[in-house]
Design a protein around this motif. Structure first.
Motif, PDB file in Angstrom:
ATOM      1  N   LEU A  39      -9.320  -2.827  -0.025  1.00  0.00           N
ATOM      2  CA  LEU A  39      -9.247  -4.578  -0.100  1.00  0.00           C
ATOM      3  C   LEU A  39      -8.729  -4.867  -1.461  1.00  0.00           C
ATOM      4  O   LEU A  39      -7.622  -5.990  -1.349  1.00  0.00           O
ATOM      5  CB  LEU A  39     -10.766  -5.071   0.070  1.00  0.00           C
ATOM      6  CG  LEU A  39     -11.549  -4.889   1.270  1.00  0.00           C
ATOM      7  CD1 LEU A  39     -12.545  -5.660   1.406  1.00  0.00           C
ATOM      8  CD2 LEU A  39     -10.510  -5.190   2.532  1.00  0.00           C
ATOM      9  N   SER A  40      -8.916  -4.181  -2.313  1.00  0.00           N
ATOM     10  CA  SER A  40      -8.367  -4.411  -3.706  1.00  0.00           C
ATOM     11  C   SER A  40      -6.879  -4.395  -3.788  1.00  0.00           C
ATOM     12  O   SER A  40      -5.760  -5.251  -4.234  1.00  0.00           O
ATOM     13  CB  SER A  40      -9.070  -3.595  -4.784  1.00  0.00           C
ATOM     14  OG  SER A  40     -10.212  -3.988  -5.035  1.00  0.00           O
ATOM     15  N   LEU A  41      -6.254  -3.250  -3.132  1.00  0.00           N
ATOM     16  CA  LEU A  41      -4.782  -2.950  -2.929  1.00  0.00           C
ATOM     17  C   LEU A  41      -4.189  -4.002  -2.310  1.00  0.00           C
ATOM     18  O   LEU A  41      -2.967  -4.320  -2.511  1.00  0.00           O
ATOM     19  CB  LEU A  41      -4.500  -1.575  -2.481  1.00  0.00           C
ATOM     20  CG  LEU A  41      -4.572  -0.646  -3.646  1.00  0.00           C
ATOM     21  CD1 LEU A  41      -4.921   0.822  -3.124  1.00  0.00           C
ATOM     22  CD2 LEU A  41      -3.571  -0.619  -4.526  1.00  0.00           C
ATOM     23  N   GLY A  42      -4.757  -4.348  -1.082  1.00  0.00           N
ATOM     24  CA  GLY A  42      -4.362  -5.334  -0.072  1.00  0.00           C
ATOM     25  C   GLY A  42      -3.990  -6.674  -0.917  1.00  0.00           C
ATOM     26  O   GLY A  42      -3.238  -7.264  -0.590  1.00  0.00           O
ATOM     27  N   SER A  43      -5.307  -6.965  -1.473  1.00  0.00           N
ATOM     28  CA  SER A  43      -5.206  -8.180  -2.332  1.00  0.00           C
ATOM     29  C   SER A  43      -4.167  -8.142  -3.246  1.00  0.00           C
ATOM     30  O   SER A  43      -3.280  -9.200  -3.724  1.00  0.00           O
ATOM     31  CB  SER A  43      -6.553  -8.677  -2.736  1.00  0.00           C
ATOM     32  OG  SER A  43      -7.596  -8.649  -1.978  1.00  0.00           O
ATOM     33  N   HIS A 106       5.156   2.649  -1.421  1.00  0.00           N
ATOM     34  CA  HIS A 106       4.532   2.648   0.007  1.00  0.00           C
ATOM     35  C   HIS A 106       3.140   3.524   0.017  1.00  0.00           C
ATOM     36  O   HIS A 106       2.219   3.385   0.723  1.00  0.00           O
ATOM     37  CB  HIS A 106       5.521   3.298   1.091  1.00  0.00           C
ATOM     38  CG  HIS A 106       4.823   3.041   2.547  1.00  0.00           C
ATOM     39  ND1 HIS A 106       4.400   1.894   3.048  1.00  0.00           N
ATOM     40  CD2 HIS A 106       4.846   4.084   3.298  1.00  0.00           C
ATOM     41  CE1 HIS A 106       3.764   2.444   4.222  1.00  0.00           C
ATOM     42  NE2 HIS A 106       4.207   3.585   4.440  1.00  0.00           N
ATOM     43  N   ALA A 107       3.245   4.493  -0.775  1.00  0.00           N
ATOM     44  CA  ALA A 107       2.201   5.678  -0.857  1.00  0.00           C
ATOM     45  C   ALA A 107       0.782   5.102  -0.924  1.00  0.00           C
ATOM     46  O   ALA A 107      -0.029   5.749  -0.171  1.00  0.00           O
ATOM     47  CB  ALA A 107       2.209   6.674  -1.926  1.00  0.00           C
ATOM     48  N   PRO A 108       0.295   4.052  -1.420  1.00  0.00           N
ATOM     49  CA  PRO A 108      -0.981   3.586  -1.844  1.00  0.00           C
ATOM     50  C   PRO A 108      -1.478   3.311  -0.250  1.00  0.00           C
ATOM     51  O   PRO A 108      -2.790   3.538   0.091  1.00  0.00           O
ATOM     52  CB  PRO A 108      -0.970   2.382  -2.487  1.00  0.00           C
ATOM     53  CG  PRO A 108       0.144   2.691  -3.320  1.00  0.00           C
ATOM     54  CD  PRO A 108       1.311   3.286  -2.671  1.00  0.00           C
ATOM     55  N   HIS A 109      -0.613   2.821   0.644  1.00  0.00           N
ATOM     56  CA  HIS A 109      -1.247   2.661   1.942  1.00  0.00           C
ATOM     57  C   HIS A 109      -1.922   3.799   2.601  1.00  0.00           C
ATOM     58  O   HIS A 109      -2.609   3.864   3.582  1.00  0.00           O
ATOM     59  CB  HIS A 109       0.086   2.313   2.816  1.00  0.00           C
ATOM     60  CG  HIS A 109      -0.429   1.859   4.394  1.00  0.00           C
ATOM     61  ND1 HIS A 109      -1.538   0.836   4.766  1.00  0.00           N
ATOM     62  CD2 HIS A 109       0.046   2.173   5.495  1.00  0.00           C
ATOM     63  CE1 HIS A 109      -1.691   0.944   6.037  1.00  0.00           C
ATOM     64  NE2 HIS A 109      -0.814   1.874   6.468  1.00  0.00           N
ATOM     65  N   HIS A 110      -1.090   5.164   2.059  1.00  0.00           N
ATOM     66  CA  HIS A 110      -1.647   6.420   2.811  1.00  0.00           C
ATOM     67  C   HIS A 110      -2.723   7.140   2.249  1.00  0.00           C
ATOM     68  O   HIS A 110      -2.947   8.203   2.527  1.00  0.00           O
ATOM     69  CB  HIS A 110      -0.347   7.373   2.902  1.00  0.00           C
ATOM     70  CG  HIS A 110       0.474   6.634   4.181  1.00  0.00           C
ATOM     71  ND1 HIS A 110       0.382   7.201   5.501  1.00  0.00           N
ATOM     72  CD2 HIS A 110       1.403   5.817   3.965  1.00  0.00           C
ATOM     73  CE1 HIS A 110       1.541   6.569   6.282  1.00  0.00           C
ATOM     74  NE2 HIS A 110       2.002   5.736   5.630  1.00  0.00           N
ATOM     75  N   GLN A 111      -3.030   6.413   1.039  1.00  0.00           N
ATOM     76  CA  GLN A 111      -3.860   7.647   0.075  1.00  0.00           C
ATOM     77  C   GLN A 111      -5.287   7.657   0.506  1.00  0.00           C
ATOM     78  O   GLN A 111      -6.242   8.460   0.305  1.00  0.00           O
ATOM     79  CB  GLN A 111      -3.859   6.807  -1.294  1.00  0.00           C
ATOM     80  CG  GLN A 111      -2.590   7.068  -2.055  1.00  0.00           C
ATOM     81  CD  GLN A 111      -2.356   6.165  -3.236  1.00  0.00           C
ATOM     82  OE1 GLN A 111      -3.287   5.262  -3.319  1.00  0.00           O
ATOM     83  NE2 GLN A 111      -1.568   6.550  -4.161  1.00  0.00           N
ATOM     84  N   PHE A 230     -10.843   6.052  -6.660  1.00  0.00           N
ATOM     85  CA  PHE A 230     -11.069   5.012  -5.956  1.00  0.00           C
ATOM     86  C   PHE A 230     -10.535   3.915  -6.687  1.00  0.00           C
ATOM     87  O   PHE A 230     -10.751   2.660  -6.639  1.00  0.00           O
ATOM     88  CB  PHE A 230     -12.618   4.700  -5.583  1.00  0.00           C
ATOM     89  CG  PHE A 230     -12.766   6.024  -4.546  1.00  0.00           C
ATOM     90  CD1 PHE A 230     -12.299   5.842  -3.447  1.00  0.00           C
ATOM     91  CD2 PHE A 230     -13.974   6.759  -4.662  1.00  0.00           C
ATOM     92  CE1 PHE A 230     -12.631   6.918  -2.155  1.00  0.00           C
ATOM     93  CE2 PHE A 230     -14.379   7.581  -3.899  1.00  0.00           C
ATOM     94  CZ  PHE A 230     -13.478   7.644  -2.410  1.00  0.00           C
ATOM     95  N   ASN A 231      -9.902   4.102  -7.824  1.00  0.00           N
ATOM     96  CA  ASN A 231      -9.709   2.917  -8.945  1.00  0.00           C
ATOM     97  C   ASN A 231      -8.418   2.344  -8.237  1.00  0.00           C
ATOM     98  O   ASN A 231      -7.220   2.947  -8.336  1.00  0.00           O
ATOM     99  CB  ASN A 231      -9.502   3.468 -10.277  1.00  0.00           C
ATOM    100  CG  ASN A 231      -9.176   2.321 -11.238  1.00  0.00           C
ATOM    101  OD1 ASN A 231      -8.446   1.256 -10.957  1.00  0.00           O
ATOM    102  ND2 ASN A 231      -9.801   2.288 -12.426  1.00  0.00           N
ATOM    103  N   PRO A 232      -8.289   1.102  -7.836  1.00  0.00           N
ATOM    104  CA  PRO A 232      -6.955   0.727  -7.051  1.00  0.00           C
ATOM    105  C   PRO A 232      -5.654   0.637  -8.144  1.00  0.00           C
ATOM    106  O   PRO A 232      -4.783   0.998  -7.611  1.00  0.00           O
ATOM    107  CB  PRO A 232      -7.274  -0.797  -6.656  1.00  0.00           C
ATOM    108  CG  PRO A 232      -8.641  -1.059  -7.219  1.00  0.00           C
ATOM    109  CD  PRO A 232      -9.348   0.120  -7.595  1.00  0.00           C
ATOM    110  N   LEU A 233      -5.918   0.238  -9.211  1.00  0.00           N
ATOM    111  CA  LEU A 233      -5.101   0.018 -10.116  1.00  0.00           C
ATOM    112  C   LEU A 233      -4.383   1.447 -10.449  1.00  0.00           C
ATOM    113  O   LEU A 233      -3.205   1.645 -10.481  1.00  0.00           O
ATOM    114  CB  LEU A 233      -5.477  -0.564 -11.673  1.00  0.00           C
ATOM    115  CG  LEU A 233      -4.319  -0.823 -12.416  1.00  0.00           C
ATOM    116  CD1 LEU A 233      -3.101  -1.827 -12.110  1.00  0.00           C
ATOM    117  CD2 LEU A 233      -4.866  -1.447 -13.831  1.00  0.00           C
ATOM    118  N   LEU A 234      -5.354   2.429 -10.768  1.00  0.00           N
ATOM    119  CA  LEU A 234      -4.866   3.553 -10.860  1.00  0.00           C
ATOM    120  C   LEU A 234      -4.092   4.598  -9.379  1.00  0.00           C
ATOM    121  O   LEU A 234      -2.940   5.113  -9.761  1.00  0.00           O
ATOM    122  CB  LEU A 234      -5.781   4.813 -11.250  1.00  0.00           C
ATOM    123  CG  LEU A 234      -6.344   4.562 -12.739  1.00  0.00           C
ATOM    124  CD1 LEU A 234      -7.748   5.458 -13.000  1.00  0.00           C
ATOM    125  CD2 LEU A 234      -5.432   4.634 -13.744  1.00  0.00           C
ATOM    126  N   ALA A 235      -4.754   4.086  -8.445  1.00  0.00           N
ATOM    127  CA  ALA A 235      -4.019   4.464  -7.480  1.00  0.00           C
ATOM    128  C   ALA A 235      -2.586   3.934  -7.008  1.00  0.00           C
ATOM    129  O   ALA A 235      -1.509   4.698  -6.618  1.00  0.00           O
ATOM    130  CB  ALA A 235      -4.841   4.123  -5.878  1.00  0.00           C
TER     131      ALA A 235
END
Length: 365
Positions: A39-43, A106-111, A230-235
């Motif tokens: 949810l954080s990455l989507g936001s 694009h990679a964060p979507h697949h992580q 699970f840290n969205p910023l690091l991801a």
């Protein structure tokens, strides 16, 4: 963008239905830390869209001013536009798996190593910088910006429901549409499944251009190299950091540049490929989360997301400095909450600073 924002309540209703269906089947569909990251990455992507709205829409509008035709709204025009958007999406999606710089976006979507409707919302924050380029021919042909925005929104909305394990194969529809089965293959890191099934609404593009693969063996989700956070910023940062490190290692100046534009498996001369690790059936990354930490991240994370939804509704009318200030605060939220979630000592300090800044952020809105 507006269409996606208005659909947010529906997304959460459908996620609730998926959770309930999983419980009835004695399956754990969601893991809290992963849902938080998703949810954080989507936001983050939606915040970026608001901040960069002029940049993202400007190129389309500018090219539309030099259009070949004036295409009025009609059933035929909308059919052609939907096909055009889906065709452009296929090539963007395929290219984003075959060029390092686009893949990093694009990679964060697949992580995520789970597969559920929350994963549909997990997006690379700056991915629109790459995807929008592929749609520009539609502006040149004469599809208006309003028509394009609606068609692109519908294409994105369709793709939400295919992110689930609870729907099996759908018979004859599998020949034409992108289905949950097809998209499970796309999210797999199994060798035979890599870089397959890029279609958005239609799977016919994959069948025509040789990237189709049916679901025939158990799927292992995630990227080949686990992101292990699970840290969205690091991801979001990790794929770019790894590319920069690879570029730094390349002995030849030309290879330092080529790294950014070659396929992910390419290695510069003089740089050994990392040792391959088994993928099929590997254990999912996880961290123990104390109950009080989970409660804090859950409550504060929801409040942060609600404030973000408010920003999405008003952001386009805000001056650029206010939009940039909110974006900076939101990035701090991603990093701080992620740090607290994973027990990082610096996470508490980041959280303290950004919570102190929250009243000023609310005042901006």
């Amino acid at each position: 963008m507006r269409l996606i924002t208005l659909s947010i309540p529906l997304f959460f209703v459908l996620m609730g239905i998926e959770w309930l269906a999983g419980r009835l089947r004695n399956r754990r569909v969601f893991r809290g830390p992963d849902v938080f990251a998703n949810l954080s990455l989507g936001s983050a992507q939606t915040v970026f869209n608001v901040v960069a709205v002029g940049l993202l829409a400007g190129a389309y509008v500018a090219l539309y001013e030099h259009r070949l035709f004036d295409i009025p709204s009609s059933a035929l025009a909308w059919t052609g536009l939907m096909l055009g958007v889906d065709f452009a999406y296929y090539w963007f999606h395929r290219a984003s798996h075959r060029m390092n710089l686009a893949w990093a976006a694009h990679a964060p979507h697949h992580q995520s190593e789970d597969y559920n409707l929350a994963v549909a919302l997990r997006q690379g924050p700056i991915q629109p910088l790459f995807s929008r380029v592929f749609y520009l021919p539609l502006a040149w042909l004469g599809f208006s910006p309003v028509m394009f925005a609606t068609a692109a929104g519908l294409n994105t909305l369709y793709q939400f429901w295919v992110h689930t394990e609870l729907i099996g194969k759908l018979g004859p529809l599998e020949w034409v549409l992108s289905t949950p089965s097809h998209h499970r293959v796309h999210h797999a890191c199994n060798g035979r499944y890599l870089d397959k099934n890029h279609g958005g609404i239609l799977i016919i593009w994959d069948r025509l251009f040789g990237t189709f693969e049916p679901e025939v063996e158990p799927v292992t989700y995630g990227t080949v190299k686990q992101v292990r956070t699970f840290n969205p910023l690091l991801a979001a940062i990790t794929p770019f950091r790894e590319l920069a490190a690879l570029s730094w290692k390349a002995p030849r100046p030309l290879d330092k540049l080529k790294v950014w534009f070659m396929p992910p498996e390419w290695r510069p001369a003089g740089v050994d490929a990392p040792a391959s690790e088994p993928v099929a059936g590997r254990a999912r990354f996880d961290v123990p989360i104390p109950r009080r930490v989970a409660l804090y991240v859950g409550i504060v994370g929801v409040l942060t997301l609600l404030l973000t939804v408010l920003f999405l509704g008003r952001g386009a009318s805000l001056p650029l400095p206010s939009r940039l200030a909110f974006a900076a605060w939101f990035l701090a939220s991603m990093g701080g909450l992620g740090g607290v979630l994973e027990g990082r000592r610096w996470g508490r300090w980041v959280e303290a600073v950004r919570l102190a800044a929250a009243p000023f952020v609310v005042a901006l809105l």
